[in-house]
Design an enzyme around this catalytic site. Sequence first.
Site, PDB file in Angstrom:
ATOM      1  N   ARG A  63     -28.553  27.471  10.564  1.00  0.00           N
ATOM      2  CA  ARG A  63     -27.421  27.395   9.634  1.00  0.00           C
ATOM      3  C   ARG A  63     -27.323  26.033   8.964  1.00  0.00           C
ATOM      4  NH1 ARG A  63     -23.379  29.257  13.828  1.00  0.00           N
ATOM      5  NH2 ARG A  63     -25.165  29.668  15.181  1.00  0.00           N
ATOM      6  N   GLU A 100     -25.750  24.631  27.349  1.00  0.00           N
ATOM      7  CA  GLU A 100     -24.779  24.946  28.393  1.00  0.00           C
ATOM      8  C   GLU A 100     -25.514  25.574  29.591  1.00  0.00           C
ATOM      9  OE1 GLU A 100     -21.623  26.824  26.347  1.00  0.00           O
ATOM     10  OE2 GLU A 100     -20.220  26.502  28.008  1.00  0.00           O
TER      11      GLU A 100
END
Length: 179
Positions: A63, A100
Amino acid sequence: MTDIKELLLSRIRDVADYPAPGVVFKDITPLLADPAAFTALTDTLAELALEHGATKIVGLEARGFILGAPVAVRAGVGFIPVRKAGKLPGATLSQAYDLEYGSAEIEVHAEDLSAADRVMVIDDVLATGGTAEASLRLIRRAGAQVAGVCVLMELGFLGGRARLEPALEGAPLEALLQV
Ligand SMILES: O=P(O)(O)OC[C@H]1O[C@H](OP(=O)(O)OP(=O)(O)O)[C@H](O)[C@@H]1O
Ligand SMILES: Nc1ncnc2[nH]cnc12
């Protein structure tokens, strides 16, 4: 909030439980589909990049390519893609980083950056800050200077700003929206 920020915020779609249960995905495709919003975003980011003395834009796959490329054209500076590992054909520098859960690796063509370059990193979202942090390491390892990081939105509750802080070494982190 300014009119532009309200417009941008109104064009971001929240998608619940994507890509995993409990995650709210911030989808920018409605913003990209609205020429007034996309132009306002491009112009605002280009202005910020020039204010901070950028001579190159780095966009983070994928993006960050959609936002970074028109920003580079608008600002009249070069665009450098930072890609996920294994996609760039030439000689690359690679940087691994922790997500994460698990890890990832990004790469850049080092020969497209030089000591004379001041690089602004552009992306849509700052979440944990891992991707942006790794990109700053790549830029410095390529011998270039860091002008800063500009994102459309910062997911403040994930602590990305604090993680990124040491790697910024005093350069600015600009987030147009806190979400
Ligand atoms: O701050 P972080 O925790 O590193 O997360 C932010 C990054 O995650 C998203 O990209 P993603 O890797 O999902 O790739 P995509 O743009 O190809 O969807 C987003 O566009 C940022 O680049
Ligand atoms: N919640 C989220 N929405 C969109 N992009 C992301 N990248 C990391 N977390 C994200």
